[in-house]
Design a protein around this motif. Sequence first.
Motif, PDB file in Angstrom:
ATOM      1  N   UNK A  24      16.904   5.254   1.524  1.00  0.00           N
ATOM      2  CA  UNK A  24      16.042   5.543   2.673  1.00  0.00           C
ATOM      3  C   UNK A  24      14.932   4.507   2.849  1.00  0.00           C
ATOM      4  N   UNK A  25      14.460   3.960   1.735  1.00  0.00           N
ATOM      5  CA  UNK A  25      13.400   2.953   1.839  1.00  0.00           C
ATOM      6  C   UNK A  25      13.494   2.019   0.628  1.00  0.00           C
ATOM      7  N   UNK A  26      14.648   1.338   0.566  1.00  0.00           N
ATOM      8  CA  UNK A  26      14.902   0.434  -0.542  1.00  0.00           C
ATOM      9  C   UNK A  26      14.264  -0.926  -0.321  1.00  0.00           C
ATOM     10  N   UNK A  27      14.541  -1.892  -1.196  1.00  0.00           N
ATOM     11  CA  UNK A  27      13.969  -3.238  -1.074  1.00  0.00           C
ATOM     12  C   UNK A  27      14.244  -3.883   0.281  1.00  0.00           C
ATOM     13  N   UNK A  28      15.420  -3.638   0.858  1.00  0.00           N
ATOM     14  CA  UNK A  28      15.756  -4.223   2.165  1.00  0.00           C
ATOM     15  C   UNK A  28      14.799  -3.713   3.237  1.00  0.00           C
ATOM     16  N   UNK A  29      14.588  -2.399   3.268  1.00  0.00           N
ATOM     17  CA  UNK A  29      13.674  -1.835   4.263  1.00  0.00           C
ATOM     18  C   UNK A  29      12.226  -2.222   3.982  1.00  0.00           C
ATOM     19  N   UNK A  30      11.833  -2.249   2.721  1.00  0.00           N
ATOM     20  CA  UNK A  30      10.447  -2.595   2.392  1.00  0.00           C
ATOM     21  C   UNK A  30      10.104  -4.024   2.822  1.00  0.00           C
ATOM     22  N   UNK A  31      11.031  -4.938   2.598  1.00  0.00           N
ATOM     23  CA  UNK A  31      10.780  -6.325   3.009  1.00  0.00           C
ATOM     24  C   UNK A  31      10.638  -6.434   4.521  1.00  0.00           C
ATOM     25  N   UNK A  32      11.551  -5.824   5.251  1.00  0.00           N
ATOM     26  CA  UNK A  32      11.495  -5.900   6.706  1.00  0.00           C
ATOM     27  C   UNK A  32      10.299  -5.133   7.274  1.00  0.00           C
ATOM     28  N   UNK A  33       9.950  -4.034   6.612  1.00  0.00           N
ATOM     29  CA  UNK A  33       8.789  -3.264   7.064  1.00  0.00           C
ATOM     30  C   UNK A  33       7.521  -4.090   6.923  1.00  0.00           C
ATOM     31  N   UNK A  34       7.382  -4.796   5.815  1.00  0.00           N
ATOM     32  CA  UNK A  34       6.213  -5.656   5.623  1.00  0.00           C
ATOM     33  C   UNK A  34       6.178  -6.763   6.667  1.00  0.00           C
ATOM     34  N   UNK A  35       7.340  -7.323   6.983  1.00  0.00           N
ATOM     35  CA  UNK A  35       7.400  -8.401   7.977  1.00  0.00           C
ATOM     36  C   UNK A  35       6.943  -7.924   9.353  1.00  0.00           C
ATOM     37  N   UNK A  36       7.342  -6.724   9.755  1.00  0.00           N
ATOM     38  CA  UNK A  36       6.941  -6.254  11.089  1.00  0.00           C
ATOM     39  C   UNK A  36       5.490  -5.780  11.100  1.00  0.00           C
ATOM     40  N   UNK A  37       4.944  -5.461   9.909  1.00  0.00           N
ATOM     41  CA  UNK A  37       3.540  -5.039   9.855  1.00  0.00           C
ATOM     42  C   UNK A  37       2.588  -6.225  10.022  1.00  0.00           C
ATOM     43  N   UNK A  38       2.988  -7.412   9.596  1.00  0.00           N
ATOM     44  CA  UNK A  38       2.092  -8.566   9.643  1.00  0.00           C
ATOM     45  C   UNK A  38       1.676  -8.929  11.074  1.00  0.00           C
ATOM     46  N   UNK A  39       2.597  -8.989  12.055  1.00  0.00           N
ATOM     47  CA  UNK A  39       2.145  -9.256  13.427  1.00  0.00           C
ATOM     48  C   UNK A  39       1.211  -8.182  13.974  1.00  0.00           C
ATOM     49  N   UNK A  40       1.320  -6.956  13.440  1.00  0.00           N
ATOM     50  CA  UNK A  40       0.447  -5.875  13.893  1.00  0.00           C
ATOM     51  C   UNK A  40      -1.008  -6.194  13.559  1.00  0.00           C
ATOM     52  N   UNK A  41      -1.244  -6.864  12.431  1.00  0.00           N
ATOM     53  CA  UNK A  41      -2.606  -7.277  12.084  1.00  0.00           C
ATOM     54  C   UNK A  41      -3.218  -8.116  13.197  1.00  0.00           C
ATOM     55  N   UNK A  42      -2.451  -9.101  13.690  1.00  0.00           N
ATOM     56  CA  UNK A  42      -2.969 -10.006  14.709  1.00  0.00           C
ATOM     57  C   UNK A  42      -2.981  -9.344  16.091  1.00  0.00           C
TER      58      UNK A  42
END
Length: 578
Positions: A24-42
């Motif tokens: 449900x939230x393995x390494x694949x999802x965690x990596x992609x989730x972090x990637x989509x969160x970074x643009x949210x900062x900006x």
Amino acid sequence: MSSPAAATASEVLDFDDILAEIGEFGPFQRRNYLLICLPVLFAAANSLSYVFTAGSPTYRCYVPGCDSPDNPDYGADWVSIAVPGSWSRRGHFTPATCDRFLANASRSVPEPEPWRTWPWDRCSAENFTAETERCRQFVYGSSERTIVQQWGLQCQENLWKLAFVGTMHFAGLVVGTALSGYLADRYGRKHVFLICTVFMALTGVAQAVSWDYTSFLVFALLNAVGTSGVYPLAFIIGVEMVGPRKREMSSIVLNYFYAVGEALLGLSVFLPDWRQLQLVLSIPPLICVGYFWLVPESVRWLIARNRREQAGDIIRRAAKVNRRDVSIELMDSFKQQELEAEPEYGAEGALAERKDDKIWLAVKQVAGSRILMVRYAILLLIWAVNAIVYYGLSLNATSLSGNKYLNFALVCLVEIPGYSLAWLFLRKLGRRLALSGSLLLCSITCVGSGFVTLAQEDRIPCKTGVESWSCANWLVVTLFLAGKLGITSSFAVIYTFTAEMMPTVIRSGGVGVTSTFARFGAMLAPFVPLLASYYEPLPLLLFGGLSMVAGLLSLLLPETFNRKLPDTVEEAIALCNQ
């Protein structure tokens, strides 16, 4: 009619079941989730950057003969003699921004010789009359440089131009929110997310190189169009990539990133020039071009668009990264079901037409129900109040006593416990009390902050060696932060509450309408802080009054916690009567 084989394949293709198999939230999802969160900062930083790029710095009139032409001192001892202003009870003088006293013609203050030191010793009361004049040369209280200095937007008559920058920003949000949602449903989450991110970056750079006020407004509008698509699409991608037990977590954590992104604007104390600040916020998101190869498309969207072979490739990759095994039969079903669905496009089109008919029928039924129209009118009012107060408090943070950069960062960071509080309220108190309690918390603390603002100039010791005004400053900031926490919690609750009150057939559209209406309300937020020029605590009192009205009205709404979602208009009406 579908064959039994097709029905079986359809059951296998339930993505929640697939996630249970691959993680449900393995390494694949965690990596992609972090990637989509970074643009949210900006995106968060860009959404409020105009607070500093179009903010009004501290300034007063330049006084010839008294001010040094090379190094003028904003707070010189003689300023109260040469410039009108106001005295606080604690003896602090605040000079007027655009007026100065006329020089006494019979006792004019001469320009000193180059070898004399400043300030000139003849800047005394007898050198000035009681009459005032407007000035066009200014002395600033800090190194902060905004569009005010850039294009001569000083003085009271130009304040509306600064506020109008915020209004143009929210107008862009209205356009961008509707446009990005439609395009994402049609062309895919990933591609529209990347386009919005890059468009936000390019228009942000264009803002930094604007050549006049009008071009700055245009690029601010376009920047908001791009910014508005980043957070909601990141939200959708994040929720759609995880399993049912992780959805609440994914939405809350994304909000944490958004709050931190807003708070990063407080670091603009190290970038006092507005062009530098805008470039620092806009250039890094251009790196997201690489996301085209790094971030996968939403599997749920691919399955809904019958692109199951491509969805199968992503699932295989996710299973490999998560070190899970996925059955060969499951993978074969993707291609098989794609082939079986191809001849049914005509039937799918007819089904879409029938669905549209159901939507319009539901809209007519809602319009004919007095109880539903009253309820949705209350919802629209609450959404508008949420937007006005939420953004109004963010904008008003720089007007608080003390360091405006620190105050702004604190007001943004307090959203993190605000979202956590909403999560707790929703699970423990139910929807109605969670919404009402959040709004009333905001109301009480905003009104309290306003009254403390009035009293903070009294010089009554509150602690040995500390005067009451400094203690009152902290009390104002603390109450202000509690108000922002309350309205943040309210905003998080209203999304869930609105969705649970809408009939299934118009749920998505209903939430979209209320959210868009809130954007229109937010257009008024940039003008509210201007009321402080007439009566200092008025913005806070207004925020408190609006929140109280909305909080009391929310008690008229039905409770939806642990109740079946209404599928039809009739069930929505019955919900009101429970």
